[in-house]
Design a protein around this motif. Structure first.
Motif, PDB file in Angstrom:
ATOM      1  N   ALA A 192       1.821  16.464   0.494  1.00 37.54           N
ATOM      2  CA  ALA A 192       2.445  16.322  -0.831  1.00 37.54           C
ATOM      3  C   ALA A 192       2.932  14.894  -1.081  1.00 37.54           C
ATOM      4  N   PRO A 193       3.766  14.307  -0.201  1.00 34.73           N
ATOM      5  CA  PRO A 193       4.174  12.920  -0.476  1.00 34.73           C
ATOM      6  C   PRO A 193       3.020  11.936  -0.421  1.00 34.73           C
ATOM      7  N   LEU A 194       2.028  12.195   0.416  1.00 39.84           N
ATOM      8  CA  LEU A 194       0.882  11.289   0.502  1.00 39.84           C
ATOM      9  C   LEU A 194       0.111  11.254  -0.815  1.00 39.84           C
ATOM     10  N   VAL A 195      -0.157  12.425  -1.390  1.00 36.86           N
ATOM     11  CA  VAL A 195      -0.865  12.486  -2.668  1.00 36.86           C
ATOM     12  C   VAL A 195      -0.040  11.833  -3.773  1.00 36.86           C
ATOM     13  N   VAL A 212      -7.008  10.806   1.334  1.00 39.76           N
ATOM     14  CA  VAL A 212      -6.308  11.866   2.068  1.00 39.76           C
ATOM     15  C   VAL A 212      -7.158  12.342   3.242  1.00 39.76           C
ATOM     16  N   TRP A 213      -8.455  12.511   3.014  1.00 37.73           N
ATOM     17  CA  TRP A 213      -9.354  12.954   4.098  1.00 37.73           C
ATOM     18  C   TRP A 213      -9.355  11.940   5.238  1.00 37.73           C
ATOM     19  N   LEU A 214      -9.472  10.654   4.904  1.00 38.95           N
ATOM     20  CA  LEU A 214      -9.490   9.626   5.940  1.00 38.95           C
ATOM     21  C   LEU A 214      -8.152   9.559   6.672  1.00 38.95           C
ATOM     22  N   PHE A 215      -7.060   9.809   5.967  1.00 36.88           N
ATOM     23  CA  PHE A 215      -5.762   9.868   6.636  1.00 36.88           C
ATOM     24  C   PHE A 215      -5.742  10.997   7.663  1.00 36.88           C
ATOM     25  N   CYS A 216      -6.198  12.177   7.282  1.00 38.95           N
ATOM     26  CA  CYS A 216      -6.199  13.318   8.208  1.00 38.95           C
ATOM     27  C   CYS A 216      -7.139  13.081   9.386  1.00 38.95           C
ATOM     28  N   ALA A 217      -8.295  12.474   9.118  1.00 42.03           N
ATOM     29  CA  ALA A 217      -9.252  12.213  10.194  1.00 42.03           C
ATOM     30  C   ALA A 217      -8.806  11.066  11.083  1.00 42.03           C
ATOM     31  N   GLY A 218      -8.071  10.103  10.529  1.00 46.00           N
ATOM     32  CA  GLY A 218      -7.649   8.954  11.319  1.00 46.00           C
ATOM     33  C   GLY A 218      -6.309   9.120  11.997  1.00 46.00           C
ATOM     34  N   ASN A 219      -5.625  10.226  11.752  1.00 44.58           N
ATOM     35  CA  ASN A 219      -4.278  10.431  12.276  1.00 44.58           C
ATOM     36  C   ASN A 219      -4.333  11.097  13.653  1.00 44.58           C
ATOM     37  N   TRP A 220      -4.886  10.382  14.610  1.00 42.93           N
ATOM     38  CA  TRP A 220      -5.069  10.923  15.959  1.00 42.93           C
ATOM     39  C   TRP A 220      -3.892  10.617  16.883  1.00 42.93           C
ATOM     40  N   GLY A 363      -9.879   1.274  14.603  1.00 50.43           N
ATOM     41  CA  GLY A 363     -10.496   0.012  14.202  1.00 50.43           C
ATOM     42  C   GLY A 363     -11.376   0.170  12.980  1.00 50.43           C
ATOM     43  N   ALA A 364     -12.136   1.276  12.911  1.00 51.63           N
ATOM     44  CA  ALA A 364     -13.024   1.502  11.769  1.00 51.63           C
ATOM     45  C   ALA A 364     -12.219   1.695  10.483  1.00 51.63           C
ATOM     46  N   VAL A 365     -11.131   2.467  10.553  1.00 54.82           N
ATOM     47  CA  VAL A 365     -10.310   2.690   9.356  1.00 54.82           C
ATOM     48  C   VAL A 365      -9.682   1.376   8.896  1.00 54.82           C
ATOM     49  N   LEU A 366      -9.185   0.578   9.832  1.00 52.18           N
ATOM     50  CA  LEU A 366      -8.562  -0.696   9.453  1.00 52.18           C
ATOM     51  C   LEU A 366      -9.574  -1.682   8.886  1.00 52.18           C
ATOM     52  N   LEU A 367     -10.780  -1.719   9.455  1.00 53.76           N
ATOM     53  CA  LEU A 367     -11.812  -2.616   8.920  1.00 53.76           C
ATOM     54  C   LEU A 367     -12.251  -2.176   7.529  1.00 53.76           C
ATOM     55  N   LEU A 368     -12.400  -0.874   7.333  1.00 56.65           N
ATOM     56  CA  LEU A 368     -12.732  -0.366   6.003  1.00 56.65           C
ATOM     57  C   LEU A 368     -11.619  -0.688   5.008  1.00 56.65           C
ATOM     58  N   ALA A 369     -10.362  -0.584   5.466  1.00 55.66           N
ATOM     59  CA  ALA A 369      -9.241  -0.907   4.586  1.00 55.66           C
ATOM     60  C   ALA A 369      -9.279  -2.369   4.170  1.00 55.66           C
ATOM     61  N   LEU A 370      -9.587  -3.238   5.109  1.00 56.59           N
ATOM     62  CA  LEU A 370      -9.689  -4.668   4.785  1.00 56.59           C
ATOM     63  C   LEU A 370     -10.809  -4.912   3.789  1.00 56.59           C
ATOM     64  N   LEU A 371     -11.948  -4.248   4.004  1.00 56.71           N
ATOM     65  CA  LEU A 371     -13.073  -4.389   3.084  1.00 56.71           C
ATOM     66  C   LEU A 371     -12.706  -3.874   1.691  1.00 56.71           C
ATOM     67  N   ALA A 418      -3.663   2.219   4.839  1.00 51.30           N
ATOM     68  CA  ALA A 418      -4.995   1.860   5.333  1.00 51.30           C
ATOM     69  C   ALA A 418      -6.037   2.882   4.891  1.00 51.30           C
ATOM     70  N   ALA A 419      -5.707   4.165   4.916  1.00 43.53           N
ATOM     71  CA  ALA A 419      -6.652   5.194   4.502  1.00 43.53           C
ATOM     72  C   ALA A 419      -6.995   5.077   3.021  1.00 43.53           C
ATOM     73  N   PHE A 420      -6.007   4.723   2.206  1.00 45.18           N
ATOM     74  CA  PHE A 420      -6.238   4.565   0.772  1.00 45.18           C
ATOM     75  C   PHE A 420      -7.242   3.437   0.509  1.00 45.18           C
ATOM     76  N   PHE A 421      -7.025   2.276   1.111  1.00 44.96           N
ATOM     77  CA  PHE A 421      -7.933   1.154   0.874  1.00 44.96           C
ATOM     78  C   PHE A 421      -9.261   1.349   1.601  1.00 44.96           C
ATOM     79  N   ALA A 422      -9.276   2.109   2.699  1.00 43.07           N
ATOM     80  CA  ALA A 422     -10.537   2.439   3.346  1.00 43.07           C
ATOM     81  C   ALA A 422     -11.394   3.310   2.431  1.00 43.07           C
ATOM     82  N   ALA A 423     -10.747   4.250   1.735  1.00 44.32           N
ATOM     83  CA  ALA A 423     -11.482   5.068   0.764  1.00 44.32           C
ATOM     84  C   ALA A 423     -12.032   4.201  -0.361  1.00 44.32           C
ATOM     85  N   ALA A 424     -11.261   3.186  -0.767  1.00 49.08           N
ATOM     86  CA  ALA A 424     -11.716   2.285  -1.836  1.00 49.08           C
ATOM     87  C   ALA A 424     -12.973   1.519  -1.417  1.00 49.08           C
ATOM     88  N   ALA A 425     -13.129   1.270  -0.112  1.00 46.34           N
ATOM     89  CA  ALA A 425     -14.330   0.578   0.359  1.00 46.34           C
ATOM     90  C   ALA A 425     -15.580   1.432   0.199  1.00 46.34           C
TER      91      ALA A 425
END
Length: 608
Positions: A192-195, A212-220, A363-371, A418-425
């Motif tokens: 809820a707060p994330l959305v 949101v999906w990338l956040f759940c998948a990257g939250n290891w 690393g993949a999520v952070l690189l996608l976020a940068l992109l 990071a997940a938000f900007f990774a989705a934007a990539a």
């Protein structure tokens, strides 16, 4: 020649508009289109349910759940991910379908362990159960002098007091059931707060739900287990969402704003009372927001500082007074703050592979976020506050090591942005906000995101559950340790190789616990040369009626081998030395371990 069929009449299941426009779907077609996303979702859940019923965890190897889970689990993940992308990329779908798929993902990620393992995972969760048990048993808090290293938990009791109240209300004896399901509960609470945070910066549902999906998948990282951090993260994001949406700038302090300020403080209080690190991140984040033109209202920042200072100068002052010199010494020592140290180096093919999977995923999520931040200029401008919030957590590395966990906490606090900007990539460039719906995705954007989503979703499993051989304690191990804790007289000492076993802090207010592999390497080497004699000499001198016990379990062995403490041969040598020594008497044994009691008379006779 004009069509002779009336505009209102069906023709082949298609209605034509009166103006001669293109065909519109029939009522049946619209109904089918509305429920079609349910197909992949139901198929994925069915595959997952079959996998859970068919998974055997009695003999875990060094890859944990990765090799133990039935192959249908992986097929279910693939179907669910494909169904999610098929749903979210269509602009006409309701938000309920992406949400349903995300909930399905969380069930497959977090509920699998609760169902396949008969006991709760993770020694730290069992430690927190011991703190709740202490509140239920004592009914109050104790000082640092009485509890030693465990005093911090009594001086930040918010989470534990809440769970103790829940146990009492439910009429339960302990938190074990809640412990098993807490990863799913806490992960759902984050949504809820994330959305709300994401919707502050975009109305593009594709971007919101892909983030949101990338956040759940990257939250290891594992912050979702039964811990104060799990609740503090939810409340941290709730505060950020409130400030972003209800505190847009300075000079607005009417009655309505006073109400929102009250709500904000109400959410902040349990953060300050529950956790040491999260309030620091929250204060830094609110301070950064207060410096931006869009969120210049300083009330949230000042409120957080005031609450944090009030608590630290009163209830938690005894702990901080003792810990402050070490905390000051670690400030600026970045090398030491990121060093993991002896006994935390993955050893063996499984441990190394899962560690690299986790690093690769982050690393993949952070690189996608940068992109995404680089190529999405308009979104970068519009979501600049979120970009700034994502840049705050790395500053913590200069503050301290947080028990060698600071790098993991930094990744956790960075992940929402990071997940938000990774989705934007993965999506087309976002133009200026408007009331028109987003344009259909170009062909290349239909092909790119799905492989990325599949890769990150699959990588989550080894990153999160690849070390379950360490985290899982079978019922026999729980029964063995519980029997020891119940029967040990007050003032007894329980010695073990490490703290990776259930009830490692059992009855810590009346029993002492020690873990000899956490000593300096020189001490460990001395133990390895003469295991039984060295341990016996170190355990003697316990005043009555307390006794001294030595505990070995399979969870301890898994941790020692997979984290580089001991090799399998060294572990067997220590156990064999104790088992054949006249200094120790076997008092309990089952398939998961052994308990020995120190024979004080034999030790005293040997040293005369």
């Amino acid at each position: 020649m004009p069509d002779a069929t009336p505009a209102h009449a069906p023709e082949g299941g298609v209605r034509r508009p009166a103006g001669g426009g293109g065909p519109r779907p029939s009522a049946h077609g619209r109904r089918w289109s509305a429920v079609r996303p349910a197909g992949p979702l139901l198929a994925a859940i069915a595959l997952w349910a079959y996998a859970v019923r068919s998974t055997d965890v009695t003999t875990l190897d060094d890859f944990g759940l990765v090799t133990a889970v039935h192959p249908a689990f992986w097929a279910g993940l693939a179907v669910l991910t494909a169904g999610f992308w098929s749903t979210v990329r269509r602009s006409g779908r309701a938000d309920a379908w992406p949400l349903a798929h995300v909930l399905g993902l969380l069930v497959m990620e977090r509920a699998t362990q609760a169902l396949v393992y008969p006991t709760p995972l993770h020694a730290w969760a069992w430690k927190h159960d011991a703190v709740v048990d202490h509140l239920l048993t004592d009914g109050g808090l104790r000082s640092g002098a009485e509890l030693g290293d465990m005093a911090a938990y009594d001086q930040w009791p918010g989470f534990f007091a809440l769970q103790a109240a829940a146990v009492r209300s439910a009429g339960a004896e302990n938190t074990l059931t809640l412990m098993s399901w807490w990863p799913l509960i806490s992960s759902v609470l984050v949504l809820a707060p994330l959305v709300l945070v994401y919707r502050t910066f975009t109305q593009d549902r594709r971007l919101i739900w892909t983030g949101v999906w990338l956040f759940c998948a990257g939250n290891w990282v594992g912050q979702d287990y039964f811990s104060p951090q799990s609740l503090a993260l939810v409340l941290h994001l709730a505060v950020i969402a409130l400030v972003l949406r209800r505190f847009p700038g300075a000079g607005r302090h009417g009655p309505r704003q006073a109400v929102w300020t009250t709500v904000l403080i109400t959410v902040m209080v349990p953060v300050v009372l529950s956790h040491q690190l999260t309030p620091v991140v929250l204060i830094a984040s609110l301070g950064v927001l207060a410096l931006t033109r869009r969120h210049r209202d300083r009330v949230p920042f000042l409120a957080a500082v005031a609450l944090f200072a009030a608590w630290n100068l009163t209830a938690s002052l005894p702990f901080l007074s003792a810990a402050l010199p070490g905390m000051i010494a670690s400030v600026g020592d970045i090398g030491a703050n990121v060093e993991t140290g002896y006994g935390t180096t993955p050893t063996g093919t499984g441990a190394v592979a899962t560690s690299w999977a986790a690093r690769g995923l982050s690393g993949a999520v952070l690189l996608l976020a940068l992109l995404g931040a680089v190529r999405q200029r308009e979104l970068r401008r519009r979501a600049r506050p979120l970009l700034l919030l994502t840049a705050v957590p790395p500053l913590l590395i200069a503050v301290g090591d947080y028990g060698s966990e600071m790098v993991f906490r930094v990744l956790m606090f960075m992940l929402p942005g990071a997940a938000f900007f990774a989705a934007a990539a993965l999506l087309p460039r976002t133009g200026p906000p408007s009331g028109t719906p987003p344009r259909p995705l170009p062909a290349r954007f239909l092909r790119l995101p799905l492989p990325v989503l599949l890769a990150t979703t699959f990588a989550f499993v080894p990153s999160y559950a690849g070390k379950d051989r360490i985290g899982y304690f079978p019922p026999a191990e729980v029964a063995l340790v519980a029997g020891l804790v119940r029967s040990a007289p007050d003032g007894s000492l329980v010695v073990a190789p490490n703290r990776n076993h259930p009830l490692a802090y059992g009855d810590y207010w009346r029993l002492d616990h020690h873990w000899f592999l956490e000593e300096d390497r020189a001490v460990v080497d001395r133990i390895l040369r003469q295991p039984a004699r060295t341990l016996a000499l170190g355990m003697r001198g316990r005043p009555g009626p307390g006794r001294s016990y030595l505990l070995f379990t399979q969870g301890q062995r898994a941790d020692a081998e997979m984290n580089g403490h001991l090799t399998g041969a060294q572990w067997r040598r220590v156990e064999r030395s104790v088992a054949t020594s006249p200094f120790f008497d076997l008092v309990a044994r089952n398939a998961a371990g052994s308990v020995y009691e120190l024979d004080v008379a034999a030790v005293e006779e040997a040293v005369r």
